[in-house]
Design a protein around this motif. Structure first.
Motif, PDB file in Angstrom:
ATOM      1  N   THR A 271       0.831  -1.187   0.000  1.00  0.00           N
ATOM      2  CA  THR A 271       0.000   0.000   0.000  1.00  0.00           C
ATOM      3  C   THR A 271       0.875   1.249   0.000  1.00  0.00           C
ATOM      4  N   THR A 272       0.520   2.197  -0.843  1.00  0.00           N
ATOM      5  CA  THR A 272       1.239   3.471  -0.921  1.00  0.00           C
ATOM      6  C   THR A 272       0.566   4.485  -0.001  1.00  0.00           C
ATOM      7  N   TYR A 273       1.387   5.185   0.760  1.00  0.00           N
ATOM      8  CA  TYR A 273       0.911   6.226   1.670  1.00  0.00           C
ATOM      9  C   TYR A 273       1.589   7.534   1.300  1.00  0.00           C
ATOM     10  N   THR A 274       0.907   8.632   1.560  1.00  0.00           N
ATOM     11  CA  THR A 274       1.469   9.959   1.302  1.00  0.00           C
ATOM     12  C   THR A 274       1.489  10.727   2.611  1.00  0.00           C
ATOM     13  N   ILE A 275       2.631  11.353   2.876  1.00  0.00           N
ATOM     14  CA  ILE A 275       2.821  12.122   4.109  1.00  0.00           C
ATOM     15  C   ILE A 275       3.443  13.473   3.728  1.00  0.00           C
ATOM     16  N   PRO A 276       2.992  14.580   4.324  1.00  0.00           N
ATOM     17  CA  PRO A 276       3.559  15.879   3.951  1.00  0.00           C
ATOM     18  C   PRO A 276       4.839  16.194   4.723  1.00  0.00           C
ATOM     19  N   LEU A 277       5.841  16.639   4.003  1.00  0.00           N
ATOM     20  CA  LEU A 277       7.066  17.167   4.595  1.00  0.00           C
ATOM     21  C   LEU A 277       6.903  18.679   4.646  1.00  0.00           C
ATOM     22  N   LYS A 278       6.988  19.248   5.839  1.00  0.00           N
ATOM     23  CA  LYS A 278       6.848  20.700   5.987  1.00  0.00           C
ATOM     24  C   LYS A 278       8.214  21.347   5.798  1.00  0.00           C
TER      25      LYS A 278
END
Length: 136
Positions: A95-102
């Motif tokens: 499963t692909t997940y997306t997480i934001p880098l600030k």
């Protein structure tokens, strides 16, 4: 990428079992970035989220933190995942997940981003590389 392995080695020592602890253990693993939605321009002192996608290799992996190294205007980034080793099975998961880098640039100039995508068959680290200008 050698600092990543140093961090991992230190984390193994930190999270290793003691002779009196028979409970589950957790380990930190570096995961490659699979995709980046990268802007080409940023504003100084303004926070922008850069979405990073990665694949969790098993259901026992979860996002822990970013590997983030500053070197002048160069940023090297990878995903650090926590793997729960609770004695139960860990079925594979693609499963692909997306997480934001600030990202909040503090200086004007052209930033060079290197997102670690893993090592090739010869063991050489590979990166997705992007330049972004901070001009205001």
């Amino acid at each position: 990428m050698k600092p990543i392995f140093l961090i991992l080695a230190l984390s193994f020592l930190t999270f290793s079992c003691s002779p009196h602890d028979d409970g589950p253990t957790n380990t930190l693993e570096t995961l490659p970035v699979s995709q980046v939605a990268m802007a080409t321009k940023f504003a100084k002192d303004s926070i922008t989220e850069i979405p990073l996608s990665y694949v969790r290799p098993t259901v026992c992996h979860s996002f822990y933190d970013f590997y983030y190294v500053r070197d002048g205007l160069t940023r090297t980034v990878a995903i650090i995942a926590l793997k729960e080793n609770g004695g139960t099975s860990c079925p594979p998961s693609q499963t692909t997940y997306t997480i934001p880098l600030k990202f909040k640039p503090a200086a004007l100039g052209t930033y060079h981003f290197k997102f670690w995508t893993g090592a090739n068959t010869q063991g050489v680290d590979q990166y997705l590389e992007y330049d972004a200008v901070v001009n205001h």
